[in-house]
Design a protein around this motif. Structure first.
Motif, PDB file in Angstrom:
ATOM      1  N   UNK A   1       0.812  -1.219   0.000  1.00 26.63           N
ATOM      2  CA  UNK A   1       0.000   0.000   0.000  1.00 26.63           C
ATOM      3  C   UNK A   1       0.851   1.277   0.000  1.00 26.63           C
ATOM      4  N   UNK A   2       2.138   1.133   0.247  1.00 26.72           N
ATOM      5  CA  UNK A   2       3.006   2.305   0.265  1.00 26.72           C
ATOM      6  C   UNK A   2       3.190   2.848  -1.143  1.00 26.72           C
ATOM      7  N   UNK A   3       3.036   4.158  -1.300  1.00 21.90           N
ATOM      8  CA  UNK A   3       3.173   4.776  -2.616  1.00 21.90           C
ATOM      9  C   UNK A   3       4.616   5.142  -2.974  1.00 21.90           C
ATOM     10  N   UNK A   4       5.479   5.106  -1.995  1.00 16.34           N
ATOM     11  CA  UNK A   4       6.893   5.430  -2.232  1.00 16.34           C
ATOM     12  C   UNK A   4       7.717   4.518  -1.331  1.00 16.34           C
ATOM     13  N   UNK A   5       8.168   3.399  -1.892  1.00 16.75           N
ATOM     14  CA  UNK A   5       8.772   2.346  -1.083  1.00 16.75           C
ATOM     15  C   UNK A   5      10.051   2.805  -0.405  1.00 16.75           C
ATOM     16  N   UNK A   6      10.813   3.642  -1.086  1.00 11.68           N
ATOM     17  CA  UNK A   6      12.069   4.123  -0.493  1.00 11.68           C
ATOM     18  C   UNK A   6      11.791   4.851   0.817  1.00 11.68           C
ATOM     19  N   UNK A   7      10.802   5.751   0.823  1.00 14.93           N
ATOM     20  CA  UNK A   7      10.490   6.496   2.044  1.00 14.93           C
ATOM     21  C   UNK A   7       9.931   5.583   3.123  1.00 14.93           C
TER      22      UNK A   7
END
Length: 359
Positions: free
Chosen positions: A181-187
C-alpha cells in the motif's frame, strides 16, 4: 440506530483526495437488527455487515481489549450501548478518528482536523501501543501523505512497540500488505530503518545506506515493487519467503536481475550482437507474454536503448515461426538445431535492417 461515515473516507475528503472506499460505523444496533434490514454478516472476530445494495462495509460500534500478542490478540465488545466516541477512541491516529453524520456534520473528539491542518500524525490514545501493526500503518501514512510528520509522543510509543518484540507476531501477509500500500517504497523503508526494524521486517534487503532512491513508478504496483526488489533486495529467496511475495512480483524481479543490464547495454554494432541477442531472447522466455510486457515497459523507459526500436516486432515474428513440415519428423536434436539456426537468420536480418536505418 445511527450510521456514520468514518476513517479514511472522511480523512481523504478533508485532504482533498479521492476516497478509495467507504467504511461505516453503526451505533445503537445489534446483529439481529442489521440482518432484518437486509445486511449480510461477514467477519469472524467482530460483526461486520455488507450493505445489500452498495456492497460497502458497516461495522457495529465496538471497544477493544488486549488479550494476547500481535494485532489479532483482542477481545471486542459490540453491545448497542457502545458510543461513537468510544469507537473512535480505539482507532490509531487522530486523522483517522473523525466521523461524519448522515447530516454531513463532522464529529471530531480527538482534534483530527487540527492535526490535518498541521500535517501531524498523532496517536489517539495510549491504546495505540497495543497493536504492533500500527507501526507499519504510521510508516505508510508518513510515506503516502506528503509533508506529514509523526508527532514526537507517537514516535516514542512506536519505539516502545519495537523494543517490546510485538512486531514478531505480525504475519508475512500483513507486512506485505502495508508494504504494497506504500506509494513510495524508499520512504517507507527509510522510516523502518530509522526505527531499526528494516532488516527484521524486510529481511534480504541490502543495507539501507546502499538503497537506490530512484524508483520506477508509472502507477503499476507490479512494476514499481518488482523494480524495487531488483534494485534493493540482495537475497531474493529470503525476502520473498518472509513476506510471502506473490510469484508474479518475484518472477519479474528475477527477470530484471538476469536480463535488464544485458538488454539496456546491448550494442547492435558489436560483431557478436546476433549471438548475444539470441541468448537474451532465450533468457527472456517470450512465452510468458504478460511478464515480458512488464519487463520491456521498465527497460524501455531508459534512454539510449537500441532494442526498444525493434525487439517487439522481432519477438512477434519468432512467436509466429513454424517449423517446415519436412523438418517436423526429424529427431529432437536436429529440430533444435534447425530452429536455432532459423532464429539466428531472423535475428541477423532485424539487426541488419536496424543498422541500415540508423546509418
Amino acid at each position: 440506530m445511527k450510521i456514520y461515515l468514518v476513517g479514511g473516507a472522511v480523512r481523504d475528503e478533508l485532504l482533498g483526495l479521492p476516497a478509495k472506499e467507504k467504511d461505516w460505523v453503526v451505533v445503537g444496533s445489534t446483529p439481529d437488527e442489521m440482518k432484518t434490514k437486509g445486511f449480510k454478516q461477514v467477519g469472524k472476530d467482530f460483526p461486520v455487515f455488507i450493505h445489500p445494495k452498495t456492497g460497502e462495509e458497516y461495522a457495529l460500534a465496538r471497544t477493544e481489549r488486549k488479550s494476547g500478542h500481535g494485532y489479532t490478540g483482542f477481545e471486542f465488545d459490540t453491545n448497542p450501548n457502545v458510543t461513537l466516541e468510544e469507537d473512535l477512541a480505539r482507532r490509531d491516529l487522530t486523522i483517522n478518528a473523525i466521523a461524519q453524520g448522515e447530516d454531513g456534520v463532522l464529529i471530531d473528539p480527538f482534534d483530527g482536523q487540527e492535526d490535518i491542518k498541521n500535517k501531524c500524525l498523532r496517536h489517539v490514545s495510549d491504546a495505540f501501543s497495543e497493536d504492533p501493526l500500527r507501526v507499519l500503518r504510521v510508516a505508510r501514512f508518513e510515506t503516502n501523505l506528503k509533508l506529514f510528520t509523526v508527532h514526537e509522543d507517537t514516535m516514542e510509543i512506536v519505539q516502545e512497540i519495537v523494543e517490546s518484540g510485538e512486531l514478531e507476531y505480525l504475519t508475512p501477509e500483513r507486512i506485505w500488505l502495508e508494504f504494497y500500500k506504500s506509494n513510495h517504497i524508499y520512504r517507507f523503508c527509510k522510516f523502518l530503518d530509522k526505527i531499526n526494524i528494516l532488516d527484521k521486517l524486510l529481511p534480504g534487503c541490502v543495507p539501507f545506506s546502499q538503497f537506490e532512491p530512484d524508483e520506477f513508478n508509472d502507477g503499476s504496483k507490479l512494476k514499481n515493487i518488482s523494480y524495487f526488489m531488483h534494485e534493493n533486495v540482495g537475497d531474493m529467496d529470503i525476502f520473498c519467503e518472509n513476506l510471502k511475495v506473490p510469484n508474479e512480483y518475484r518472477d519479474l524481479a528475477v527477470m530484471l536481475n538476469n536480463c535488464k543490464e544485458e538488454y539496456i547495454l546491448f550494442n547492435p554494432s558489436n560483431t557478436d550482437a546476433c549471438d548475444k541477442l539470441q541468448s537474451l531472447i532465450k533468457k527472456l522466455d517470450i512465452r510468458k507474454e504478460d511478464r515480458l510486457k512488464e519487463f520491456l515497459e521498465i527497460c524501455n523507459s531508459f534512454e539510449n536503448n537500441h532494442l526498444n526500436y525493434f525487439l517487439g516486432d522481432l519477438i512477434k515474428e519468432i512467436r509466429s515461426y513454424k517449423l517446415k513440415k519436412e523438418d517436423q519428423i526429424k529427431s529432437d536434436n536436429e529440430i533444435q538445431k534447425i530452429v536455432e539456426n532459423d532464429y539466428k537468420v531472423l535475428i541477423q536480418s532485424y539487426l541488419n535492417n536496424y543498422l541500415k536505418k540508423s546509418n
